[in-house]
Design an enzyme around this catalytic site. Sequence first.
Site, PDB file in Angstrom:
ATOM      1  N   LYS A   1     -21.426  57.576  -3.251  1.00  0.00           N
ATOM      2  CA  LYS A   1     -21.916  58.522  -2.248  1.00  0.00           C
ATOM      3  C   LYS A   1     -21.084  59.798  -2.281  1.00  0.00           C
ATOM      4  O   LYS A   1     -19.860  59.741  -2.481  1.00  0.00           O
ATOM      5  CB  LYS A   1     -21.837  57.856  -0.868  1.00  0.00           C
ATOM      6  CG  LYS A   1     -22.511  58.633   0.263  1.00  0.00           C
ATOM      7  CD  LYS A   1     -22.437  57.835   1.565  1.00  0.00           C
ATOM      8  CE  LYS A   1     -23.098  58.560   2.729  1.00  0.00           C
ATOM      9  NZ  LYS A   1     -23.026  57.774   3.975  1.00  0.00           N
TER      10      LYS A   1
ATOM     11  N   SER B   1     -27.177  57.238   6.569  1.00  0.00           N
ATOM     12  CA  SER B   1     -27.007  58.415   5.737  1.00  0.00           C
ATOM     13  C   SER B   1     -26.823  58.128   4.243  1.00  0.00           C
ATOM     14  O   SER B   1     -26.963  59.040   3.434  1.00  0.00           O
ATOM     15  CB  SER B   1     -25.793  59.203   6.231  1.00  0.00           C
ATOM     16  OG  SER B   1     -24.609  58.444   6.068  1.00  0.00           O
TER      17      SER B   1
ATOM     18  N   SER C   1     -24.860  53.486   8.455  1.00  0.00           N
ATOM     19  CA  SER C   1     -25.257  54.304   7.305  1.00  0.00           C
ATOM     20  C   SER C   1     -25.325  53.585   5.961  1.00  0.00           C
ATOM     21  O   SER C   1     -25.852  54.134   5.001  1.00  0.00           O
ATOM     22  CB  SER C   1     -24.328  55.515   7.175  1.00  0.00           C
ATOM     23  OG  SER C   1     -24.709  56.521   8.071  1.00  0.00           O
TER      24      SER C   1
END
Lengths: 467, 489
Positions: A57, A132, A156
Amino acid sequence: MSEIRVEVERAIENAERLNGILNAFLTIDREYALRRVEKLEGADSHGKLHGIPIAVKDNICTSWTQTTCASRILSGYRPQYDATAVERLNKAGAVVIGKTNMDEFAMGSSNENSAFGLVKNPWDIERVPGGSSGGSAAAVAAGIVRVALGSDTGGSVRQPAAFCGVVGIKPTYGRVSRYGLVAFGSSLDQIGVLGKKVRDVAQVLEVISGRDEKDATSADVRVPEYLKLLDRDIKGVKIGVPRLLFSGGLDSEVKSAVEKAIEGFASLGTEIVEIDLPLLKYGIAVYYIIATAEASSNLARYDGVRYGFRAEGVNELRQMYYKTREEGFGEEVKRRIMLGTYVLSSGYYDAYYAKAQKVRTLLKRDFQAAFDKCDCIVMPTSPTTAFRIGEKTDDPLSMYLSDIYTVTANLVGIPAISIPCGVSKESLPIGLQILGKYWAEDLLLNLSNVYETAFPLDAKPKVHVQK
Amino acid sequence: MKNGWEAVIGMEIHVQLSTNTKIFCACPTSFGETPNSNTCPVCLGLPGALPVLNWRAVELGAKAALALGLKINPVSVFARKNYFYPDLPKGYQISQYDKPFSSDGILTIMTAERDEQGRAKEWKPMQIRIIRLHLEEDAGKNVHEGLPEVDKYSYIDLNRAGTPLAEIVTAPDFRSSWQAYDYVNHVRRVLQWVGASDADMEKGNLRCEANVSVRKIGETGFRPKVELKNLNSVRFMQRAIEYEINRQIETYESGGQIKQETRLWDEKAGCTRVMRSKEEAHDYRYFPEPDLPPLIVSEEWIEQIKSEMPELPDDMRDRFMKEYGLSFADASLLVSEKSLAEFYEQTTKLSGNPRMTANFILSEMLRELNEASITAAESLLKPENLAELIKLREEEKINNNQAKEVLVEMFKTGKTASQVIKEKGYEQISDTSLIEKLIDEVIEKNPSQVEAYRQGNQKLFGFLVGQVMKASQGKANPKIVNELLKKKL
């Protein structure tokens, strides 16, 4: 050509090809990945993740390529150092092929808040992948990589895992070093792992876990060999079910899939016990006070002074701050900075932040009491399946409410995992969440693996690499 | 103070703790390095970097707290103080707020008002309440001079960012500028004494701010206070407070009001000027620092630190008065600096003559130290050598003036007393037969004076002694000369 080179090249090709559809990656670094492969091909010893392609990420620092947090304010920013988790992945022989798209600074539940375009759900490209860590979830779901790192502040990792039909774990707070994870809510943030299979997730978690001198909140607690504990018999494990929570905005299809999964667990010899979590309903309120308060402070450093984006055409300090932050941050980030600044302001602190901390303490007690009766707790990961792109963008409150089942694990600090437990009529995956006691990732992975073996998910996303 | 007014003053002092590395990272704290060379991801505030507490800073903070009579709290909490400024890389300072490292101190200082010439009138003890001492990090600094295009750009040097500080806050217990002055000097000295800080205002590792208000004697509440900044020396601070007290009294007396504000001392103009009003004050939005666990110290650890503490200067002063019979003034001077006090005590133990040792140190040695701007520890003169000199003087091997000259030479060269005495030819003649010979010569050469003395002119005895001493080139032991001369006459 070595086996690992074939693997890595295939992953990169798929990532590049599917990025046109999914936009899951912000950076795909072929050159770097192949340099890594070369080094690994010449290595005498093989690490636990030897040659495994992995996605990371874009809020986790990598020294060789940019780390943007999907924000204009960090566009082109290249860190001076590797996050501890990345360092450990590299040491174990993993090959990071790229950095995944996300909601800006991990703020969002749909991946629509990226400054570099939204991510599409491989099961239905009209729908969001969740957030997210939407890019990591989509990359895994589409078969580009078997595993990816995400971060989880209020769900997330777990919510996009549920929306994309993959496995996602948020470890106990302090299990994985936060050094190099760009902070959002420091007392809630944890790096987590998303994967197609529980086994892959367990393997990666084993590598990145453990005390780190550089993170004062990382715990000096022994890391079990998760992989060796995956196939333990789960007979007699007590699973708590807070049935009172299975109502309100909970989608009926999600509800019945979760009920069915609980029956499945019962059929595997576990003991199902009813529990009550009376304070869980306050989780969202508490979470959005604490997370935004911490974020308002954590994001103060993006001021245009030292690195990242600086607004043009300013000739005075205050103006530079205002314009840089006005232009550099997206709407949702600005909304949360304002909320957080407000709840910490003098005159409001006691009513909001201090009170939220008190409720947080009560929530911990709530869970302690529940864990006196059971070994773990199951509930839905998200009240709905993946929603349509644009469906909730005008209504931030309903977006926030969709985190109802996930935020509490972060507030309490306990580990939680989301595993697929079926698909809806519209062929959208549904996630089952299992929450454990502090440091009980081994049990969560064990339960998940046994369940996954007994009830494999047959359905496949529409967008998927060809074997 | 005039017309029944009294001043109410509280002090805030920031001192740099003498660690080798910064409080939350491993960067060196060395002074005067190339700008931004003592930096790393942590003190630069790079995304994802995290603070880790330097335990040495905690130890030095504990020593400072104990030296100022504070209680160390078993649990304290770091907090973020949020504000924007270019020299503050994270956009917040890691400090402590509602749960400080130490609190509730009572400190006794010696203080005196001064006359017009700045001479102390009467030293008296005074008790000060110290509210807290907490740990925090320093900011970097903005540079506006000596670099290209300073009219267009400001520069930032983050070498100082993350340097460990202790902030010490008193209750508003001071009633005059000289009390504040004596307090700051006291703090400076004890912190140097226990090794917690260099506390050097010129290097900026001790900075102070004063909160000043005035009120009519008899009033119990407080009137609005003014915070004074830019106090770059203790003397400036005293002058600034004095100015501010008078300004406030005059303002009230002419019917005006004082507003709560921050003012800067302008040393050149000799006045204070407004920096910012209360309305412009920051809302720092303090909240517990989530990146650092609470700072927990055990009772055993505190005991361990206590056992490592040296005897404090005021205790040492009292002991010197009691054990060595010194006056308050002499004992105070001896404990003005730690190595001087230690030098005194070591020398006294060797010489066995506390009085004479104090005299030599406070007159000759202190003057030489001041001229050379060094401390006793840095001096070439060593306690064993001074003790030897004192013994030789006691035995009347040399006279007092010679002893002083010998001390100066020892101070400059590091030689022993006997070496210097030999080189200078100061050895006294105590050989009676030799002295007798000299006396006989003098008697022979001065018959009329000898006769006059014998007739009763006692004054001439001194003259005759002088003649003998002269004949011996000053080396004869005057005591023996006296005795023998009396006999012969």
